[in-house]
Design a protein around this motif. Structure first.
Motif, PDB file in Angstrom:
ATOM      1  N   THR A  29       0.797  -1.222   0.000  1.00 23.31           N
ATOM      2  CA  THR A  29       0.000   0.000   0.000  1.00 23.31           C
ATOM      3  C   THR A  29       0.830   1.272   0.000  1.00 23.31           C
ATOM      4  OG1 THR A  29      -1.593  -1.233   1.357  1.00 23.31           O
ATOM      5  CG2 THR A  29      -1.951   1.134   1.119  1.00 23.31           C
ATOM      6  N   VAL A  35       2.145   0.057  -6.375  1.00 21.38           N
ATOM      7  CA  VAL A  35       0.708  -0.135  -6.566  1.00 21.38           C
ATOM      8  C   VAL A  35       0.307   0.269  -7.983  1.00 21.38           C
ATOM      9  CG1 VAL A  35      -1.587   0.640  -5.848  1.00 21.38           C
ATOM     10  CG2 VAL A  35       0.139   0.110  -4.121  1.00 21.38           C
ATOM     11  N   LEU A  62      -0.689   8.048  -2.036  1.00 26.96           N
ATOM     12  CA  LEU A  62      -1.023   6.656  -2.345  1.00 26.96           C
ATOM     13  C   LEU A  62      -1.228   6.481  -3.842  1.00 26.96           C
ATOM     14  CD1 LEU A  62      -3.478   6.239   0.653  1.00 26.96           C
ATOM     15  CD2 LEU A  62      -1.182   5.267   0.477  1.00 26.96           C
ATOM     16  N   HIS A  85      -9.633  -4.308  -4.170  1.00 27.72           N
ATOM     17  CA  HIS A  85      -8.409  -3.528  -3.961  1.00 27.72           C
ATOM     18  C   HIS A  85      -7.211  -4.305  -4.495  1.00 27.72           C
ATOM     19  CE1 HIS A  85      -6.748  -5.887  -0.518  1.00 27.72           C
ATOM     20  NE2 HIS A  85      -8.027  -6.107  -0.219  1.00 27.72           N
ATOM     21  N   ASP A  87      -3.926  -3.307  -3.509  1.00 27.87           N
ATOM     22  CA  ASP A  87      -2.794  -3.168  -2.587  1.00 27.87           C
ATOM     23  C   ASP A  87      -2.721  -4.388  -1.676  1.00 27.87           C
ATOM     24  OD1 ASP A  87      -5.272  -2.187  -1.423  1.00 27.87           O
ATOM     25  OD2 ASP A  87      -4.095  -1.479   0.288  1.00 27.87           O
ATOM     26  N   ASP A 147      -5.878   1.332  -1.450  1.00 27.60           N
ATOM     27  CA  ASP A 147      -5.603   1.645  -0.047  1.00 27.60           C
ATOM     28  C   ASP A 147      -6.460   0.900   0.967  1.00 27.60           C
ATOM     29  OD1 ASP A 147      -7.894   2.974  -0.882  1.00 27.60           O
ATOM     30  OD2 ASP A 147      -7.478   4.803   0.233  1.00 27.60           O
ATOM     31  N   GLU A 149      -5.953  -1.846   2.576  1.00 28.33           N
ATOM     32  CA  GLU A 149      -5.227  -2.439   3.695  1.00 28.33           C
ATOM     33  C   GLU A 149      -4.915  -1.450   4.809  1.00 28.33           C
ATOM     34  OE1 GLU A 149      -5.127  -5.405   4.144  1.00 28.33           O
ATOM     35  OE2 GLU A 149      -4.991  -6.523   2.284  1.00 28.33           O
ATOM     36  N   THR A 152      -8.683   2.431   3.805  1.00 27.67           N
ATOM     37  CA  THR A 152      -9.282   3.194   2.707  1.00 27.67           C
ATOM     38  C   THR A 152      -9.417   4.685   3.035  1.00 27.67           C
ATOM     39  OG1 THR A 152     -10.567   1.158   2.319  1.00 27.67           O
ATOM     40  CG2 THR A 152     -11.083   3.031   0.920  1.00 27.67           C
TER      41      THR A 152
END
Length: 380
Positions: A29, A35, A62, A85, A87, A147, A149, A152
């Protein structure tokens, strides 16, 4: 004659081959560039399906998000949202100790279970549906975020705004230990803690110092001691110190709390914030971080969605259970909005967030058939 979506020609070896670059593109992340390399891989696969894609720039340092509208006569309209997601919790270099590899009926790799495997499987179902010339009753939109993990913090607004356009939300997070789906989630709250003491030379003037580390260490036991049957507290990050011969004046920690009800969450938040103090030789500051709201189970729309999934699974030869669960996911947000959401319908496996993370290979085709059934029956 229209092909039966439950009998589409899914191929395990083909799926493993396609999954490999997803797993070997590590995407922790906090490494936005990593990412974004993973977003590139998914972006290519979606573009190859003929999807209309949009790259949404990241913020807060991010990575980017990726939104794609699958080819359909009503492309762009609300319908089904595939939400996932890209990540992971695994730092760069994890592949050296947890390489993508197959051992019998098991496949290993960082992020394979949580949740690249599920994301890929649900895209493969779209691929097979398009190849068969099947028109789904509702258009499908895919949203991949960077994001999850860390709770968010950067994309919650994006997820909620997009989700409100759709009738159904599918979240292919890994299945529960019994293979079941999730139809509600407990709340998750995060906290950032800092103790500030007084520096001194640890060998020459130890008594003059006030250790931020020692103060925080005492708080760890107190915080984790607040854990009960329906609410938990865990200190997962602890950072302090530069020189062993210096009494550390600053220590940072992060706490995760999970609560089964809103009332317990509110009580837990109050307890955590009450720990803060600016009195004495060591100051303790407690700040509330991101929170995942309670997703109450048994909402009519979600249960109707689950009933359809359960019927599909019965046709496929297995039972699908459902329960409310902890852990937290982006399904918390859509479920809390009252939107029909089915979570944890991805691959089966064990060891997520560990160096033993793996999936059961036979769940790839199993979950792809479930995905195809949902795409082709929702809205019919």
């Amino acid at each position: 004659m229209t092909a039966d979506p439950l009998s589409l020609p899914f191929d395990t070896e083909e799926m493993l081959h396609g999954l490999r670059p997803w797993i070997e593109t590590e995407s922790p992340t906090f490494d936005a560039a990593a990412v974004n390399r993973m977003m590139d891989v998914a972006h290519y696969d979606l573009a190859a399906l003929g999807a209309r894609t949009e790259r949404i720039p990241g913020r807060m340092g991010l990575g980017d998000s990726l939104r794609a509208e699958i080819p359909h006569p009503r492309q762009g309209e609300g319908g089904i949202l595939l939400l996932g997601h890209l990540d992971t919790v695994h730092p760069l270099g994890t592949l050296k100790v947890l390489p993508f590899r197959r051992e019998g009926g098991i496949c290993y790799g960082p992020g394979l279970m949580d949740m690249k495997g599920g994301n890929y499987v649900y895209l493969d179902a779209i691929r097979k549906i398009l190849a068969a010339g099947i028109e789904t009753p509702l258009p499908i939109t895919v949203l991949f975020t960077p994001d999850e993990e860390i709770g968010t913090p950067a994309t919650r607004d994006l997820i909620e705004t997009e989700a409100k356009r759709h009738k159904y939300i599918l979240v292919p997070e890994p299945a529960r230990p019994d293979g079941g789906a999730v139809i509600g989630r407990y709340a998750i709250a995060r906290f950032n803690l800092q103790t500030r003491g007084r520096p001194s030379h640890a060998g020459w003037a130890l008594s003059e110092g006030r250790s931020a580390i020692a103060a925080m260490a005492r708080k760890v036991a107190e915080i984790e001691g607040m854990t009960g049957e329906d609410i938990t507290f865990s200190v997962g990050v602890f950072n302090a110190g530069t020189w062993v011969n210096c009494v550390s004046s600053v220590c940072d920690a992060e706490v995760l709390s999970m609560a089964k009800t809103q009332e317990l969450l509110d009580e837990g938040v109050a307890k955590m914030l009450a720990l803060g103090t600016d009195e004495g030789d060591v100051v303790l500051e407690v700040k509330r971080g991101v929170t995942r709201p309670i997703w109450e189970p048994d909402q009519p729309g979600t249960m109707a969605l689950f009933d359809m999934a359960k019927d599909i699974c019965k046709e496929l030869g297995f039972d699908l259970s459902a329960a409310s669960a902890g852990g937290g996911s982006d399904g918390n947000f859509t479920g809390a909005l009252g939107l029909p959401t089915l979570d944890s319908i991805g691959v089966r496996g064990q060891g997520l967030h560990t160096l033993g993370e793996h999936i059961e290979i036979d769940s790839l085709v199993e979950r792809a058939r479930l995905a195809a059934g949902l795409y082709c029956r929702l809205g019919a």
